[in-house]
Structure formats: C-alpha cells, structure tokens
Design an enzyme around this catalytic site. Structure first.
Site, PDB file in Angstrom:
ATOM      1  N   ARG A 281       0.799  -1.229   0.000  1.00 31.04           N
ATOM      2  CA  ARG A 281       0.000   0.000   0.000  1.00 31.04           C
ATOM      3  C   ARG A 281       0.831   1.278   0.000  1.00 31.04           C
ATOM      4  NH1 ARG A 281      -2.696  -3.967   1.529  1.00 31.04           N
ATOM      5  NH2 ARG A 281      -0.723  -4.472   2.495  1.00 31.04           N
ATOM      6  N   THR A 282       1.809   1.349   0.885  1.00 35.02           N
ATOM      7  CA  THR A 282       2.523   2.624   1.039  1.00 35.02           C
ATOM      8  C   THR A 282       3.269   2.958  -0.249  1.00 35.02           C
ATOM      9  OG1 THR A 282       2.746   2.079   3.361  1.00 35.02           O
ATOM     10  CG2 THR A 282       4.071   3.907   2.553  1.00 35.02           C
TER      11      THR A 282
ATOM     12  N   LYS B 258      26.542  -4.504  -1.761  1.00 32.19           N
ATOM     13  CA  LYS B 258      28.011  -4.422  -1.779  1.00 32.19           C
ATOM     14  C   LYS B 258      28.548  -3.754  -0.519  1.00 32.19           C
ATOM     15  CE  LYS B 258      27.590  -3.497  -6.706  1.00 32.19           C
ATOM     16  NZ  LYS B 258      27.628  -2.360  -7.636  1.00 32.19           N
TER      17      LYS B 258
ATOM     18  N   ARG C 146      11.328   3.700   3.302  1.00 36.18           N
ATOM     19  CA  ARG C 146      10.943   2.732   4.341  1.00 36.18           C
ATOM     20  C   ARG C 146      12.180   1.917   4.683  1.00 36.18           C
ATOM     21  NH1 ARG C 146       5.784  -1.215   4.524  1.00 36.18           N
ATOM     22  NH2 ARG C 146       4.886   0.778   5.121  1.00 36.18           N
TER      23      ARG C 146
ATOM     24  N   HIS D 293       5.069   5.753  11.475  1.00 29.07           N
ATOM     25  CA  HIS D 293       4.582   5.634  10.095  1.00 29.07           C
ATOM     26  C   HIS D 293       3.640   6.826   9.886  1.00 29.07           C
ATOM     27  CE1 HIS D 293       3.395   4.047   6.341  1.00 29.07           C
ATOM     28  NE2 HIS D 293       3.005   2.823   6.674  1.00 29.07           N
TER      29      HIS D 293
HETATM   30  N1   CP Z   1      -0.247   0.063   5.746  1.00 26.23           N
HETATM   31  C1   CP Z   1       0.961  -0.272   5.241  1.00 26.23           C
HETATM   32  O1   CP Z   1       1.988   0.308   5.599  1.00 26.23           O
HETATM   33  O2   CP Z   1       0.909  -1.259   4.302  1.00 26.23           O
HETATM   34  P1   CP Z   1       2.163  -1.765   3.460  1.00 26.23           P
HETATM   35  O3   CP Z   1       3.116  -2.411   4.436  1.00 26.23           O
HETATM   36  O4   CP Z   1       1.606  -2.724   2.460  1.00 26.23           O
HETATM   37  O5   CP Z   1       2.802  -0.558   2.849  1.00 26.23           O
END
Ligand code: CP
Length: 304
Positions: free
Chosen positions: A52-53, A81, A102, A130
């Site tokens: 999603r993100t 590396k 991320r 998040h």
């Molecule tokens: N909600 C969320 O962070 O989903 P993903 O891990 O799929 O990005």
C-alpha cells in the site's frame, strides 16, 4: 510552513499543519488527476516490503504528473556491496527532489533526513513511526465520524511493535480522544506512549478481551501481529491468533462504528466482515493516495 520540510515523526507537523493536509486531501478526493508537479522526480526507497505505502505513493506521483525512481527491495542495489545508508541517501539526493524511504531500523528515517539535502518522508522505520499512515488514518476517521474530537477508539492486536498505532495515538492526543488498548500481555502499548497520553491529561484503559470494548467505541483499529519483529519464532506462535474479529462479534455496536486496519491483514479480521457497513479498511487504503498527493504537493510547494 510545510514547504521543504521532512516528515519523519507525526509531531514534525503541528496540529494545524496536519489539518491542512487533511483538507487538501479532500480536494484530491474530488479530483485526483492534477498534473501540478510535471518537472519533479521523486525517489521511493523501500528497504523493507510494502504494498500500500509504496504503490499509493507511486499512484499519487503519477496522478500529480511527476516521475519516480527507486527500488522495492535492496537485492539489486549497492546495499548488497556494503554501501552505507548515508552514502545511498547522499547519492539519491543528486537524482531527486524528494526521498520517500521505508527502512527496518527505527531512527533510520531521521538519520536520512539529517544527511539529505532534499526533504525525506518516512514511509515506516522499524517499530517506530509511520506518519503518512497516520494522516490517512486521521482522514479516514474524520470522514467516517464527521470530526476527530472526543472519540472512543479501540486499538487491537500488536500494540508493542505496531508503528501505525504509536503514530496515530500521538496524533489523536490533540483531539481529546479516549483510548482502549486491547492486546496480549506480551504486546502491550509501550510505556512511553502511555506517558504521552497521561502528560496530556487524557485517559486510556487496557484489556485483553476484545469483546469488552466493541459496544463502547466509535472506531476499532485492528492490527496484525508483526511476525517480522519477533526475535523468537515460538513467542510469535503463542500470540499469533490472539484476536480474530468476525461478523458475529459485531451484534451490539454503536451505529457509527467503523473498523479500520492499516493492512496487510493475516487472519485478524475474517473475510465475512468485509461486506459489512462497518468495514472501512479498503477505502482507508484508497484514502492513502489523496493524503500522499496532498503531502507531496505541500512539501514541494505546488499550488492546486
Ligand atoms: N499500511 C501499510 O503500511 O501497508 P504496506 O506495508 O503494504 O505498505
């Protein structure tokens, strides 16, 4: 002033700035395709899996007319590396106007923002924060409840490792909400989050039985038990089926109840809930596109 800022913790934006993002997202919900960033290149660096993100950011970028570069895992990058995070960021900043990252390590996004010459958006750092999920959760709550103030909100599942819970509780402390924390003993909400609530003279209560809170709340925020954060697989096995919400458990609820989940789910919401009017989690995921359009527009200083 959001322009040029990084977003690492939800508290990097004031309450007013958060509301500005929510209001701008409403404009994108009315009309999503607006090519107002045609000359921008945005980097999406995902050192940890995401559906999603990453895809909602990339959808947002496309709908704004910008371009993106990046990776969805590190297997084909020079991380293999031995390249440091610092050097990766110092390189990618040469190629892009903004970095979305991320990373599995808590604190890595803050570090990236400190070494980067372009704004960094934290798309999740370990069990820490998040913040873009928080904004879309706030948007979803406001949209379904009409306001963010004075709500009763249950958080259910892995409250220890669930970074979306930590960011969202902190944000909702600005709105006089009342918190119900439902988790196994091993996965209770961290002490620092409880202090954060207490310092603001708000209340919370802790439960192990989900059924006790269902009739009382406006929002149930379900979360997955985060297998990848357990060092001992046997500990995960003990708690993995702690909460499974099904339609029969929803016989006595407030009429405005909505069920949210940041997703992905494993088994904590039965599929028989998906078609109930209370189920909102897939629309919640859609709201992520509007919120991320609003964020990119604001940080990069574009006008509607
Ligand atoms: N909600 C969320 O962070 O989903 P993903 O891990 O799929 O990005």
């Amino acid at each position: 002033m959001i322009q040029g800022k990084s977003l690492i913790s939800i508290n990097d934006f004031s309450k007013e700035e958060q509301i500005d993002i929510l209001n701008l997202a409403e404009e994108f919900e009315k009309k999503s395709n607006r090519h107002i960033l045609p000359n921008h290149v945005i980097a999406t660096l995902f050192f940890e899996p995401s559906t999603r993100t990453r895809l909602s950011f990339e959808s947002a970028i496309c709908r704004l007319g910008a371009k993106y570069i990046g990776f969805s895992d590190t297997s084909s990058t020079s991380v293999q590396k031995g390249e440091s995070l610092r050097d990766t960021i110092k390189t990618v900043e040469q190629y892009s106007d903004l970095i979305i990252m991320r990373h599995p390590k808590a604190g890595s996004a803050r570090f990236a923002s400190e070494v980067s010459n372009v704004p960094v958006i934290n798309a999740g750092d370990g069990a820490n924060q998040h913040p873009t999920q928080t904004l879309l959760d706030m948007y979803s709550i406001r949209k379904t409840q009409g306001a963010l103030n004075d709500l009763n909100i249950a958080f259910v599942g892995d409250l220890k490792y669930g970074r979306t819970v930590h960011s969202l509780v902190m944000a909702l402390c600005n709105f006089n909400c009342n918190f119900y924390f439902v988790s196994p003993q091993e996965l209770k909400i961290p002490t620092e989050i409880k202090y954060y609530i207490k310092e603001r003279n708000l209340t919370y209560s802790q439960f192990t039985n989900m059924n006790e809170v269902i009739p009382k709340v406006d929002i149930i925020y379900m979360t997955r038990i985060q297998r990848e954060r357990f060092s001992d697989p046997l500990e995960y096995e003990k708690v993995k089926n702690s909460y499974i919400l099904n339609s029969e458990m929803l016989y006595d609820t407030k009429p405005n109840l909505k069920i949210l989940h940041p997703l992905p789910r494993v088994n904590e919401i039965s599929e028989d809930v998906d078609n109930l009017k209370e189920a909102y989690y897939f629309t919640q995921a859609l709201n992520g596109v509007y919120i991320r359009q609003a964020l990119l527009t604001s940080i990069l200083g574009a006008k509607l």
